[in-house]
Motif scaffolding. Sequence first.
Motif, PDB file in Angstrom:
ATOM      1  N   LEU A  23       0.433  -0.939   0.307  1.00  0.00           N
ATOM      2  CA  LEU A  23      -0.072  -0.144  -0.091  1.00  0.00           C
ATOM      3  C   LEU A  23       1.128   1.710   0.278  1.00  0.00           C
ATOM      4  CD1 LEU A  23      -2.683   1.695   0.124  1.00  0.00           C
ATOM      5  CD2 LEU A  23      -2.628   1.122   2.602  1.00  0.00           C
ATOM      6  N   THR A  24       0.681   1.915  -0.710  1.00  0.00           N
ATOM      7  CA  THR A  24       1.473   3.079  -1.486  1.00  0.00           C
ATOM      8  C   THR A  24       0.074   4.506  -1.905  1.00  0.00           C
ATOM      9  OG1 THR A  24       3.392   1.661  -2.208  1.00  0.00           O
ATOM     10  CG2 THR A  24       3.043   4.199  -2.650  1.00  0.00           C
ATOM     11  N   VAL A  25       1.179   5.379  -1.080  1.00  0.00           N
ATOM     12  CA  VAL A  25       0.265   7.130  -0.765  1.00  0.00           C
ATOM     13  C   VAL A  25       1.436   8.076  -1.062  1.00  0.00           C
ATOM     14  CG1 VAL A  25      -1.376   8.237   0.323  1.00  0.00           C
ATOM     15  CG2 VAL A  25      -1.761   5.604   0.834  1.00  0.00           C
ATOM     16  N   TYR A  26       1.227   8.720  -2.103  1.00  0.00           N
ATOM     17  CA  TYR A  26       1.544   9.668  -2.170  1.00  0.00           C
ATOM     18  C   TYR A  26       0.503  11.083  -1.890  1.00  0.00           C
ATOM     19  CZ  TYR A  26       4.778   7.486  -5.353  1.00  0.00           C
ATOM     20  OH  TYR A  26       5.421   6.530  -6.038  1.00  0.00           O
ATOM     21  N   TYR A  27       1.363  11.976  -1.404  1.00  0.00           N
ATOM     22  CA  TYR A  27       0.044  13.021  -0.366  1.00  0.00           C
ATOM     23  C   TYR A  27       0.869  14.491  -0.852  1.00  0.00           C
ATOM     24  CZ  TYR A  27       2.780  12.748   3.821  1.00  0.00           C
ATOM     25  OH  TYR A  27       3.527  12.673   4.795  1.00  0.00           O
ATOM     26  N   GLY A  28      -0.092  15.026  -0.610  1.00  0.00           N
ATOM     27  CA  GLY A  28       0.519  16.765  -1.122  1.00  0.00           C
ATOM     28  C   GLY A  28      -0.071  17.319   0.478  1.00  0.00           C
ATOM     29  N   GLN A  29       0.522  18.791   0.265  1.00  0.00           N
ATOM     30  CA  GLN A  29       0.165  19.785   1.520  1.00  0.00           C
ATOM     31  C   GLN A  29      -0.789  20.446   1.633  1.00  0.00           C
ATOM     32  OE1 GLN A  29       0.035  18.963   4.898  1.00  0.00           O
ATOM     33  NE2 GLN A  29       2.495  17.692   4.989  1.00  0.00           N
ATOM     34  N   GLN A  30      -1.426  20.504   0.111  1.00  0.00           N
ATOM     35  CA  GLN A  30      -2.814  22.031  -0.260  1.00  0.00           C
ATOM     36  C   GLN A  30      -3.881  21.441   0.307  1.00  0.00           C
ATOM     37  OE1 GLN A  30      -3.540  21.431  -4.613  1.00  0.00           O
ATOM     38  NE2 GLN A  30      -4.385  23.527  -4.399  1.00  0.00           N
ATOM     39  N   CYS A  31      -4.714  20.386   0.494  1.00  0.00           N
ATOM     40  CA  CYS A  31      -5.638  20.150   1.085  1.00  0.00           C
ATOM     41  C   CYS A  31      -5.801  19.767   2.340  1.00  0.00           C
ATOM     42  CB  CYS A  31      -6.262  18.834   0.700  1.00  0.00           C
ATOM     43  SG  CYS A  31      -7.978  18.678   1.488  1.00  0.00           S
ATOM     44  N   PRO A  32      -6.205  20.664   3.084  1.00  0.00           N
ATOM     45  CA  PRO A  32      -6.364  20.956   4.524  1.00  0.00           C
ATOM     46  C   PRO A  32      -6.258  19.090   5.222  1.00  0.00           C
ATOM     47  CG  PRO A  32      -7.590  22.421   3.904  1.00  0.00           C
ATOM     48  CD  PRO A  32      -7.175  21.304   3.033  1.00  0.00           C
ATOM     49  N   TYR A  33      -7.542  18.290   4.111  1.00  0.00           N
ATOM     50  CA  TYR A  33      -7.635  16.841   5.322  1.00  0.00           C
ATOM     51  C   TYR A  33      -6.901  16.148   4.913  1.00  0.00           C
ATOM     52  CZ  TYR A  33     -12.902  18.221   4.951  1.00  0.00           C
ATOM     53  OH  TYR A  33     -13.867  19.228   4.952  1.00  0.00           O
ATOM     54  N   VAL A  34      -5.933  16.208   4.541  1.00  0.00           N
ATOM     55  CA  VAL A  34      -4.804  15.262   4.141  1.00  0.00           C
ATOM     56  C   VAL A  34      -3.663  14.862   5.374  1.00  0.00           C
ATOM     57  CG1 VAL A  34      -2.532  14.467   2.970  1.00  0.00           C
ATOM     58  CG2 VAL A  34      -3.948  15.331   1.725  1.00  0.00           C
ATOM     59  N   HIS A  35      -3.312  15.574   6.436  1.00  0.00           N
ATOM     60  CA  HIS A  35      -3.333  15.631   8.266  1.00  0.00           C
ATOM     61  C   HIS A  35      -4.193  14.512   8.106  1.00  0.00           C
ATOM     62  CE1 HIS A  35      -0.912  16.571  10.760  1.00  0.00           C
ATOM     63  NE2 HIS A  35      -1.946  15.856  11.032  1.00  0.00           N
ATOM     64  N   GLN A  36      -5.385  14.987   8.331  1.00  0.00           N
ATOM     65  CA  GLN A  36      -6.126  13.539   8.643  1.00  0.00           C
ATOM     66  C   GLN A  36      -6.041  11.723   8.078  1.00  0.00           C
ATOM     67  OE1 GLN A  36      -9.283  16.374   9.366  1.00  0.00           O
ATOM     68  NE2 GLN A  36     -10.418  14.485  10.114  1.00  0.00           N
ATOM     69  N   GLY A  37      -6.312  12.344   6.446  1.00  0.00           N
ATOM     70  CA  GLY A  37      -5.861  11.332   5.897  1.00  0.00           C
ATOM     71  C   GLY A  37      -4.762   9.960   6.330  1.00  0.00           C
ATOM     72  N   VAL A  38      -3.547  10.586   6.167  1.00  0.00           N
ATOM     73  CA  VAL A  38      -2.448   9.836   6.759  1.00  0.00           C
ATOM     74  C   VAL A  38      -2.690   9.640   8.079  1.00  0.00           C
ATOM     75  CG1 VAL A  38       0.287  10.634   7.074  1.00  0.00           C
ATOM     76  CG2 VAL A  38      -0.761  12.216   5.389  1.00  0.00           C
ATOM     77  N   GLU A  39      -2.878   9.982   9.032  1.00  0.00           N
ATOM     78  CA  GLU A  39      -2.770   9.832   9.859  1.00  0.00           C
ATOM     79  C   GLU A  39      -3.825   8.444  10.379  1.00  0.00           C
ATOM     80  OE1 GLU A  39      -4.667  12.682  13.434  1.00  0.00           O
ATOM     81  OE2 GLU A  39      -2.011  13.219  13.563  1.00  0.00           O
ATOM     82  N   THR A  40      -4.837   8.060   9.277  1.00  0.00           N
ATOM     83  CA  THR A  40      -6.074   7.185   9.927  1.00  0.00           C
ATOM     84  C   THR A  40      -5.225   6.111   8.971  1.00  0.00           C
ATOM     85  OG1 THR A  40      -7.995   9.293   8.786  1.00  0.00           O
ATOM     86  CG2 THR A  40      -7.952   6.716   8.488  1.00  0.00           C
ATOM     87  N   VAL A  41      -4.382   6.322   8.013  1.00  0.00           N
ATOM     88  CA  VAL A  41      -4.103   5.473   6.600  1.00  0.00           C
ATOM     89  C   VAL A  41      -2.762   4.551   8.031  1.00  0.00           C
ATOM     90  CG1 VAL A  41      -2.343   4.585   5.232  1.00  0.00           C
ATOM     91  CG2 VAL A  41      -4.106   5.919   5.119  1.00  0.00           C
TER      92      VAL A  41
END
Length: 251
Positions: free
Chosen positions: A176-194
Amino acid sequence: MSMDADFINVTPENLAGEHLCCIIRSKKPHPGVEAKRRWLADRLKEGHVFRKLNVKGCAFIEYAPLETAWVPVLGENYLYIYCLWACGSLKGSGHGRALMEYCLADARAQGKSGVCMLGAEKQKAWLSDQAFAKKYGFETVDTTDYGYELLALSFDGTVPAFAPAARQGRIESRELTVYYGQQCPYVHQGVETVGRYCGENGVPVSLIPVDTLEKAKSLPCVFNNWGVFYQGRFVSVNLLDAGTLQRILKK
């Protein structure tokens, strides 16, 4: 009646104090929102525009010169729309129209060749409304074989395209691999959840920050702040909750 008075553009001067629109109701500083503020501070000097209705709700557009847009799309002299949203009680009041028209007028005033945005064969969650864009003359100018499209409104006949790597939709790694940026405020939560889910369930995971323009331009999939792979194949641009993670990992 001109609705211009109701809108405000985020600037280096007002960035610290402005509500950034996404539907995060938090009195305390929110790590996702603060990460976005930091990201925006660097982008504003590149011609990035964040324009919103001057209320606490969610009606905004975000766009940037394609050359400095953090997406694996290539082209010259275009603007790229990251997000165009009007949500909740602000929907259906013409705000989306006013924001789109502002962006198109801005593109023409700057002598741009056109405006583009990410779409898909079937409308997907977390993507701006394609049917709405098509009313303005946006057309599909490029596709991937895994269901995504590049929509463009060209003023001069030139068109942008997905970067070669983004067409692949494949990576070497099977985990499982996730690429993520910081532009969307929801991403922080998304990374924590995963991270939490994978930790609790012994699932190997790679969480890869996309923290430079170069990384964004050379991603192996379409991207709107988030890109998920599993077993070497592209899965989604959507943020994941525990239920979605379970479904992906069962495949």
